[in-house]
Every structure is written in structure tokens, then in C-alpha cells.
Design a protein around this motif. Structure first.
Motif, PDB file in Angstrom:
ATOM      1  N   TRP A 112      -5.661   6.852 -18.164  1.00 39.36           N
ATOM      2  CA  TRP A 112      -5.300   7.301 -16.811  1.00 39.36           C
ATOM      3  C   TRP A 112      -3.842   7.730 -16.733  1.00 39.36           C
ATOM      4  N   ARG A 113      -3.517   8.420 -15.637  1.00 40.41           N
ATOM      5  CA  ARG A 113      -2.133   8.694 -15.285  1.00 40.41           C
ATOM      6  C   ARG A 113      -1.401   7.375 -15.086  1.00 40.41           C
ATOM      7  N   PRO A 114      -0.099   7.315 -15.409  1.00 39.43           N
ATOM      8  CA  PRO A 114       0.653   6.067 -15.205  1.00 39.43           C
ATOM      9  C   PRO A 114       0.575   5.558 -13.764  1.00 39.43           C
ATOM     10  N   GLU A 115       0.546   6.496 -12.792  1.00 38.85           N
ATOM     11  CA  GLU A 115       0.498   6.079 -11.367  1.00 38.85           C
ATOM     12  C   GLU A 115      -0.798   5.338 -11.064  1.00 38.85           C
ATOM     13  N   MET A 116      -1.925   5.816 -11.615  1.00 33.78           N
ATOM     14  CA  MET A 116      -3.212   5.155 -11.378  1.00 33.78           C
ATOM     15  C   MET A 116      -3.238   3.801 -12.097  1.00 33.78           C
ATOM     16  N   ARG A 117      -2.663   3.770 -13.291  1.00 35.15           N
ATOM     17  CA  ARG A 117      -2.596   2.498 -14.043  1.00 35.15           C
ATOM     18  C   ARG A 117      -1.823   1.462 -13.236  1.00 35.15           C
ATOM     19  N   ARG A 118      -0.705   1.910 -12.633  1.00 35.03           N
ATOM     20  CA  ARG A 118       0.132   0.994 -11.857  1.00 35.03           C
ATOM     21  C   ARG A 118      -0.637   0.449 -10.646  1.00 35.03           C
ATOM     22  N   TYR A 119      -1.369   1.325  -9.980  1.00 34.10           N
ATOM     23  CA  TYR A 119      -2.152   0.885  -8.809  1.00 34.10           C
ATOM     24  C   TYR A 119      -3.168  -0.187  -9.227  1.00 34.10           C
ATOM     25  N   ILE A 120      -3.944   0.099 -10.266  1.00 31.82           N
ATOM     26  CA  ILE A 120      -4.986  -0.857 -10.694  1.00 31.82           C
ATOM     27  C   ILE A 120      -4.337  -2.141 -11.228  1.00 31.82           C
ATOM     28  N   ASP A 121      -3.261  -2.007 -11.976  1.00 29.74           N
ATOM     29  CA  ASP A 121      -2.579  -3.204 -12.497  1.00 29.74           C
ATOM     30  C   ASP A 121      -2.125  -4.101 -11.349  1.00 29.74           C
ATOM     31  N   ASP A 122      -1.654  -3.493 -10.259  1.00 25.14           N
ATOM     32  CA  ASP A 122      -1.220  -4.301  -9.109  1.00 25.14           C
ATOM     33  C   ASP A 122      -2.410  -4.990  -8.427  1.00 25.14           C
ATOM     34  N   LEU A 123      -3.585  -4.328  -8.425  1.00 27.00           N
ATOM     35  CA  LEU A 123      -4.781  -4.996  -7.882  1.00 27.00           C
ATOM     36  C   LEU A 123      -5.106  -6.228  -8.726  1.00 27.00           C
ATOM     37  N   LEU A 124      -4.975  -6.071 -10.053  1.00 29.31           N
ATOM     38  CA  LEU A 124      -5.317  -7.177 -10.961  1.00 29.31           C
ATOM     39  C   LEU A 124      -4.353  -8.354 -10.819  1.00 29.31           C
ATOM     40  N   LEU A 125      -3.111  -8.055 -10.400  1.00 33.75           N
ATOM     41  CA  LEU A 125      -2.136  -9.147 -10.218  1.00 33.75           C
ATOM     42  C   LEU A 125      -2.492 -10.040  -9.026  1.00 33.75           C
ATOM     43  N   GLY A 126      -3.350  -9.514  -8.144  1.00 26.72           N
ATOM     44  CA  GLY A 126      -3.868 -10.320  -7.033  1.00 26.72           C
ATOM     45  C   GLY A 126      -2.779 -10.935  -6.176  1.00 26.72           C
ATOM     46  N   LYS A 127      -3.010 -12.180  -5.777  1.00 24.05           N
ATOM     47  CA  LYS A 127      -2.095 -12.914  -4.891  1.00 24.05           C
ATOM     48  C   LYS A 127      -0.672 -12.962  -5.419  1.00 24.05           C
ATOM     49  N   ASP A 128      -0.539 -12.936  -6.756  1.00 29.80           N
ATOM     50  CA  ASP A 128       0.790 -13.079  -7.361  1.00 29.80           C
ATOM     51  C   ASP A 128       1.553 -11.754  -7.433  1.00 29.80           C
ATOM     52  N   GLY A 129       0.863 -10.647  -7.115  1.00 27.52           N
ATOM     53  CA  GLY A 129       1.501  -9.332  -7.237  1.00 27.52           C
ATOM     54  C   GLY A 129       1.928  -8.774  -5.881  1.00 27.52           C
ATOM     55  N   PRO A 130       2.358  -7.492  -5.891  1.00 30.32           N
ATOM     56  CA  PRO A 130       2.861  -6.871  -4.661  1.00 30.32           C
ATOM     57  C   PRO A 130       1.803  -6.736  -3.556  1.00 30.32           C
ATOM     58  N   LYS A 184     -10.642   2.925   4.424  1.00 27.17           N
ATOM     59  CA  LYS A 184      -9.513   3.777   4.808  1.00 27.17           C
ATOM     60  C   LYS A 184      -8.159   3.235   4.335  1.00 27.17           C
ATOM     61  N   ASN A 185      -7.869   1.980   4.648  1.00 31.48           N
ATOM     62  CA  ASN A 185      -6.532   1.464   4.333  1.00 31.48           C
ATOM     63  C   ASN A 185      -6.314   1.316   2.829  1.00 31.48           C
ATOM     64  N   GLU A 186      -7.389   0.996   2.104  1.00 34.27           N
ATOM     65  CA  GLU A 186      -7.231   0.817   0.656  1.00 34.27           C
ATOM     66  C   GLU A 186      -7.067   2.167  -0.048  1.00 34.27           C
ATOM     67  N   VAL A 187      -7.823   3.180   0.382  1.00 34.01           N
ATOM     68  CA  VAL A 187      -7.651   4.509  -0.228  1.00 34.01           C
ATOM     69  C   VAL A 187      -6.235   5.008   0.077  1.00 34.01           C
ATOM     70  N   ALA A 188      -5.765   4.753   1.305  1.00 33.38           N
ATOM     71  CA  ALA A 188      -4.399   5.172   1.662  1.00 33.38           C
ATOM     72  C   ALA A 188      -3.390   4.460   0.758  1.00 33.38           C
ATOM     73  N   ALA A 189      -3.612   3.183   0.461  1.00 31.01           N
ATOM     74  CA  ALA A 189      -2.702   2.441  -0.424  1.00 31.01           C
ATOM     75  C   ALA A 189      -2.696   3.069  -1.820  1.00 31.01           C
ATOM     76  N   CYS A 190      -3.872   3.416  -2.316  1.00 36.11           N
ATOM     77  CA  CYS A 190      -3.974   4.042  -3.640  1.00 36.11           C
ATOM     78  C   CYS A 190      -3.243   5.394  -3.631  1.00 36.11           C
ATOM     79  N   LEU A 191      -3.438   6.180  -2.574  1.00 34.43           N
ATOM     80  CA  LEU A 191      -2.790   7.504  -2.496  1.00 34.43           C
ATOM     81  C   LEU A 191      -1.268   7.380  -2.482  1.00 34.43           C
ATOM     82  N   ASN A 192      -0.758   6.286  -1.910  1.00 34.32           N
ATOM     83  CA  ASN A 192       0.692   6.033  -1.927  1.00 34.32           C
ATOM     84  C   ASN A 192       1.217   5.912  -3.349  1.00 34.32           C
ATOM     85  N   TYR A 193       0.461   5.226  -4.198  1.00 35.35           N
ATOM     86  CA  TYR A 193       0.875   5.088  -5.598  1.00 35.35           C
ATOM     87  C   TYR A 193       0.875   6.443  -6.297  1.00 35.35           C
TER      88      TYR A 193
END
Ligand code: F6P
Ligand code: MN
Length: 326
Positions: A204-222, A310-319
Motif C-alpha cells: 500500500w501507499r505509506p498513507e494507507m499503511r499509517r491509517y491501518i497501523d493506527d487502527l491496529l494500535l487501538g486504545k493505545d494509539g492516536p 461516514k465518520n470513519e471514511v472521513a478519518a481515513c481520507l484525512n490520512y
């Protein structure tokens, strides 16, 4: 519970369009039966054997394509069809008002393991020039007059929109009728669930990797909350889950092959699902633009897809903001 045609009449849907949707519902019952028979297909036979003589041994995706073509092109309302299984379009009634694009059996590798598959369809108006060639189909998804899918799972469901919200029907096997089971599907705005093929992470693009990596960090991430992941590997079933309980589904750009950096098709995967998702209050985007705004240049064009709550797709688009390809 309401049946299909009375529901459409209630919504004041045009009679010609009702007729095309009814043809699709007939295909749905036939394909559902055959998918349910699996390896037994051809042993017990089926009502349409005469139309498709000698073809009962064909693979189910090829068979589904043949059934859709046979039934839709019998209609005086269908000008032409485009299918994932056909290189070019197939024309029908010269004065037909509608064009139908379809993926006859989405997720067909699931067939071998008796898992969910579906038929995805998009109905467009025949353009004024009625050229009779593939260019008729090159209309942005916003022009769709109806779109939806048939899901062959534990229950067979017909889910569609005619531009007045999203309705779900369930096939009552005892009477062979689709009955209305959800009259106004709404996707929750927020979610803690996402769907992506994680094995492509490194492509993936680095931006998409960053978005998914942050989802995986869960409660401990951003993001500050835990996310669950689901992947059925059939877009039709993954999007159905999103319509039922929310979520984010994506098949983004990936750099494995530069000649084929996108997986999903615009005309019979992206556009119909995007119309359903928007009609249910969600977002369907490529990372650059709303899927429904794309001007297609080829009937088999592929695109990047990010859709769902809606809000989650918007969050992904921000990344992804600023990235040239999503
Ligand atoms: O039509 C393409 C498709 O089968 C989709 O239904 C599904 O989302 C995707 O491919 C599955 O791809 P993968 O092989 O990456 O899981
Ligand atoms: Mn598909």
C-alpha cells in the motif's frame, strides 16, 4: 410483509424499471437455487434447463452470467448489458430505456468453500444518442436509476436502491418470493470494524499503511479505541456487513503490479455499492473523489474503493490527503 412489486409501486417506481428489477429477481432465484445445489447442480436440474441446455456443468460464475444475459435480454426494456464475464457489451432491445451492468458472481472463489457470494448490478438510462456501443455505459455512477446486489448466503437477500433509500428483501424459500425485511437501511456514522486484505500491507501507499497501523494500535494509539477486523473476501458480503452494522471496507491502490494497481471494477462493483452506501448515509470514495463522480473511460475500468461509516471514511481520507493515489 410486503412483496417486491407492491413495494416498488408504493414508491412510484417507473413500470419499466419495475419490470427490469423483477427480471433480476427471477435471475436471483435461479442463481440462488444453483449456488445452493453446489456440486449437485446438473444432477437435480432446474427450471431453466431448456434455456441453457448443455451448460449445467459450467462453472457457476459462467452459468450465472448466461442466466442474467438470457433473462435480461428477453426484456423489451433492456438496451444492452455489460458483464464482468464479457469483453464487450451485449445488445438487446433497440428501444430499451435501460442498460444493466453486472458482476454475475462476485467473490466466486468462495464457491469452492460454500461461503458467501453474490450478484452485483447497476442500472443506467440509455443515453439519448443510443449509439449501440460500449460508450453508452460510460456514465458517472450518479446517473444510475437503480443499483444493488443479491447475496447468496444462509439467506438469499435482494438489496437495492432506486434513489429513495436502501431496501433489503429476503427470499422466502417456502413461497419463492422476496419479502421486505428492512425498509430503510442506515449505516451507523461511527464504527470499530474495518475490512481490508491485510496481506497486501507492504504494497500500500505509506498513507494507507499509517491509517491501518493506527487502527491496529487501538486504545493505545492516536485513535484511542480498539478496532476489530473482518474479511469475507467477497465485496458483496463485506459491503452487506457494512450496510447491516457499519464499518469501513477498502480495497486501496497497491503497488504489486503497475499495470493493475486497483482490484475492483467501477461499473459493476464500485458504482452500485457506492450508490447503496451514499443512500444509506455513508461515504464511498477513491481517496481522490467520490466514486459516483468518476467519468468512466472503459467498461472494465478498475478503481480504488474506500466506503462505509461516514465518520470513519472521513478519518481515513484525512490520512490520505495529499497522496496522489489512494
Ligand atoms: O471481485 C473481486 C473480489 O472477488 C471481491 O469480491 C473481493 O473483495 C476481492 O476480490 C477479494 O480479493 P482478495 O483476493 O484480495 O481477498
Ligand atoms: Mn467481483
Amino acid at each position: 410483509m410486503q412483496r417486491l412489486i407492491p413495494t416498488l409501486r408504493n414508491d412510484q417506481v417507473d413500470e419499466a424499471l419495475i419490470s427490469v428489477l423483477n427480471s433480476l429477481s427471477i435471475c436471483a432465484k435461479e442463481i440462488s437455487f444453483r449456488v445452493g445445489q453446489g456440486d449437485l447442480a446438473g444432477v437435480l436440474g432446474s427450471t431453466l434447463d431448456e434455456n441453457i441446455q448443455g451448460e449445467t456443468q459450467k462453472k457457476l460464475d459462467v452459468l450465472s452470467n448466461q442466466l442474467l444475459k438470457d433473462i435480461l435480454l428477453e426484456s423489451t426494456h433492456v438496451r444492452a448489458v455489460a458483464s464482468e464475464e464479457e469483453d464487450g457489451i451485449v445488445t438487446g432491445a433497440a428501444e430499451g430505456q435501460y442498460l444493466v451492468a453486472f458482476d454475475p458472481l462476485d467473490g466466486s472463489s468462495n464457491i469452492d468453500i460454500n461461503s458467501m457470494v453474490g450478484t452485483i448490478f447497476s442500472i443506467l438510462p440509455t443515453p439519448a444518442d443510443n449509439s449501440g456501443d460500449a460508450s453508452m455505459f460510460l456514465q458517472p455512477g450518479r446517473q444510475q436509476v437503480a443499483a444493488g446486489y443479491i447475496l447468496y448466503g444462509p439467506r438469499t437477500m435482494l438489496v437495492f436502491t432506486t434513489g429513495r433509500g436502501v431496501k433489503m428483501f429476503t427470499l422466502d424459500q417456502t413461497v419463492g418470493e422476496f419479502l421486505l425485511t428492512d425498509a430503510d437501511v442506515q449505516i451507523p456514522l461511527d464504527t470499530e470494524e474495518f475490512a481490508i486484505n491485510m496481506s497486501n500491507h507492504r504494497h500500500w501507499r505509506p498513507e494507507m499503511r499509517r491509517y491501518i497501523d493506527d487502527l491496529l494500535l487501538g486504545k493505545d494509539g492516536p485513535r484511542g479505541k480498539n478496532f476489530n477486523m473482518r474479511w469475507i473476501a467477497a465485496m458483496v458480503a463485506d459491503v452487506h456487513r457494512v450496510l447491516c452494522r457499519g464499518g469501513l471496507f477498502t480495497y486501496p491502490w497497491d503497488g504489486r503490479s503497475h499495470s493493475k494497481p486497483y482490484k475492483l471494477r467501477l461499473l459493476y462493483e464500485g458504482n452500485p455499492m457506492a450508490l447503496l452506501v451514499e443512500q444509506a448515509g455513508g461515504i464511498a470514495h477513491t481517496g481522490q473523489e467520490a466514486i459516483l463522480d468518476i467519468q468512466p473511460d472503459d467498461i472494465h475500468q478498475r478503481i480504488s474503493v474506500i466506503l462505509g461509516s461516514k465518520n470513519e471514511v472521513a478519518a481515513c481520507l484525512n490520512y490520505l490527503e495529499g497522496s496522489q493515489t489512494a
